[in-house]
Design an enzyme around this catalytic site. Structure first.
Site, PDB file in Angstrom:
ATOM      1  N   TYR A  78      -1.856  -3.027  -0.889  1.00 43.77           N
ATOM      2  CA  TYR A  78      -0.979  -4.139  -0.508  1.00 43.77           C
ATOM      3  C   TYR A  78      -1.927  -5.423   0.199  1.00 43.77           C
ATOM      4  O   TYR A  78      -2.557  -4.736   1.079  1.00 43.77           O
ATOM      5  CB  TYR A  78       0.082  -3.780  -0.093  1.00 43.77           C
ATOM      6  N   ASP A 173     -10.081  -5.933   3.196  1.00 40.33           N
ATOM      7  CA  ASP A 173      -8.789  -6.476   3.883  1.00 40.33           C
ATOM      8  C   ASP A 173      -8.652  -5.233   4.876  1.00 40.33           C
ATOM      9  O   ASP A 173      -8.257  -4.172   4.880  1.00 40.33           O
ATOM     10  CB  ASP A 173      -7.559  -6.152   2.736  1.00 40.33           C
ATOM     11  N   LYS A 201      -2.249  -8.910  12.462  1.00 37.99           N
ATOM     12  CA  LYS A 201      -1.554  -8.174  13.333  1.00 37.99           C
ATOM     13  C   LYS A 201      -2.209  -8.205  14.596  1.00 37.99           C
ATOM     14  O   LYS A 201      -1.734  -8.939  15.642  1.00 37.99           O
ATOM     15  CB  LYS A 201      -1.264  -6.734  12.742  1.00 37.99           C
TER      16      LYS A 201
END
Length: 361
Positions: A78, A173, A201
C-alpha cells in the site's frame, strides 16, 4: 520527562510563534539536515503532508526524470490512496476485500504494473514485456500492509540490479520502515541504497507529515529548482517540523534500537509460543520495532500466502485482546509496532493476555 513530554513542550513553545506560515521556515532546514544525515539515499528532501502525498510526488518525479510512464508495484503493498496505487493494494483495501476502489478510472491505473512480492522472475518478465517503458519500481522494503512480510535475502539485491540494468529508478516506500528498523531505515538495515525514498508518520512525531527525497540529480527536477511542480501550503509547517526534530533527537540516542529489538523479540516470540501452547497454527517475525503474525502455518512470502490466514480467527483474537485491555491493529493484514513508551511490563502483560485469549478461541 517521557519522550512525549519533550515533544509537547517544544510544540507549546513553537505555537506561540505561529502554527503555519505558508512559507519556508528555519525548522525545515534543521529537520531536513537530520533526515539527510540519517537516510543513506537522501541527498535532498521535500516535505509534504502525508505518506500518500509523498508517494504521489515521488512517482511524478520518477516519471519526469526518466521520461517513462509505467511503474511496478507489488501485490498487497500500500502506497497511499492516490489513483495510480490502488491496484492490488494492501492495508484497508485488503481488509475489506476490495480489489480496487470505486471512483478510480481505468486510465489512472493503465500504467500500473503489478508483481507478487519476493518474485524476481515476475519482475524480470514485466521488464521484458515493457522494454524501455518502465520508470520505476516502488516497494515496501519490509511489507507492513499485508501483515509483516520480510524480503527473501536475494530479493532486494535482485530488484536493485534489475532497475540499474533497465534504466529504471528504485523507490523505497519507508513510510512504515523509516526510522523503525534502524535510524537510517530499511536501506541502512539491509545495506541497499535506492534512488528515491518516501517517509511519513515518524518524522513528524505524530503530527501530519511526509517527505520524499533521494539523489541530488533527481531531486533537482522538483520546482523551483526544476520543472516538475509540487507544492503545499502546509508542507513543512513549524509544528510538524518541531515534533519531528525532537523525535529524531530521541531516536538517535544510544541504545534506542537495541531496546526496540529486545522488547519486540520478546513480544513476537511470546505470542507465537502462546499460539503453539494453545494449538493454533501461527507464524510471524519481527525486525527492530516492527512485527507481525499470521494465523496460518506459513511461511508467508507474499500477499497470496498472507490471504491463506484464518481472518475469522484473527477477528476473535482482536476482540478478545480488546476485552483484556490490549489494542492491536484491527486487521490480519497490518503489521504491528513497538515504541520506546512500551515497558517490559507492557510486553509481559500482552503475552499473558494473548495466551488467555488464544486458549478460548
Amino acid at each position: 520527562m517521557p519522550m512525549t513530554g519533550f515533544v509537547l513542550a517544544a510544540l507549546a513553545e513553537t505555537m506561540k510563534k505561529g502554527t503555519s506560515f505558508g512559507a519556508p521556515c528555519l525548522l525545515e532546514n534543521v529537520l531536513a539536515e537530520m533526515v539527510i544525515s540519517a537516510v543513506p539515499s537522501i541527498e535532498m528532501v521535500r516535505f509534504v503532508n502525508s505518506g500518500t502525498e509523498a508517494c504521489m510526488g515521488v512517482l511524478r518525479l520518477a516519471r519526469a526524470f526518466t521520461g517513462k510512464q509505467k511503474f511496478i508495484k507489488f501485490e498487497g503493498c500500500y502506497h497511499g490512496h492516490a489513483n495510480s496505487f490502488l491496484v492490488k493494494a494492501g492495508s484497508g483495501v485488503a481488509t475489506l476485500g476490495l480489489p480496487d476502489s470505486p471512483g478510480v478510472p481505468k486510465s489512472a491505473t493503465s500504467d500500473t504494473l503489478t508483481a507478487p512480492y519476493n518474485d524476481l522472475a515476475a519482475v524480470e518478465k514485466l521488464f521484458e514485456a515493457n522494454k524501455g517503458e518502465i520508470a520505476a519500481i516502488i516497494l515496501e522494503p519490509v511489507v507492513g500492509n499485508s501483515g509483516f512480510i520480510t524480503p527473501k535475502p536475494e530479493f532486494i539485491d535482485g530488484i536493485r540490479r534489475i532497475t540499474k540494468d533497465n534504466g529504471a529508478l528504485l523507490i523505497f516506500d519507508e513510510v512504515m520502515t523509516g526510522f523503525r528498523l534502524a535510524y537510517g531505515g530499511a536501506q541502512e538495515y539491509f545495506g541497499i541504497t535506492p534512488d528515491l525514498t518516501t517517509l511519513g508518520k515518524i518524522i513528524g512525531g505524530g503530527l501530519p507529515v511526509g517527505a520524499y527525497g533521494g539523489r541530488r540529480d533527481i531531486m533537482e527536477m522538483v520546482a523551483p529548482a526544476g520543472p516538475m511542480y509540487q507544492a503545499g501550503t502546509l508542507s513543512g509547517n513549524p509544528l510538524a517540523m518541531t515534533a519531528g526534530i525532537h523525535t529524531l533527537k530521541r531516536l538517535r540516542q544510544p541504545g534506542t534500537y537495541e531496546y526496540l529489538d529486545k522488547i519486540t523479540k520478546e513480544l513476537t516470540n511470546g505470542i507465537l509460543e502462546a499460539g503453539k501452547k494453545t494449538g493454533h497454527a501461527m507464524c510471524g517475525g519481527y525486525i527492530s520495532g516492527m512485527f507481525g503474525f499470521f494465523f496460518t502455518e506459513g511461511p508467508v512470502y507474499d500477499f497470496s500466502d498472507a490471504k491463506k490466514s484464518d481472518t475469522e480467527k484473527f477477528g476473535k483474537f482482536f476482540r478478545g485482546m480488546l476485552e483484556e485491555g490490549v489494542y492491536f491493529a484491527p486487521s490480519q493484514f497490518e503489521a504491528g509496532f513497538t515504541s520506546l513508551a512500551h515497558t517490559p511490563q507492557d510486553i509481559q502483560f500482552t503475552i499473558a493476555a494473548a495466551e488467555k485469549v488464544l486458549s478460548r478461541i
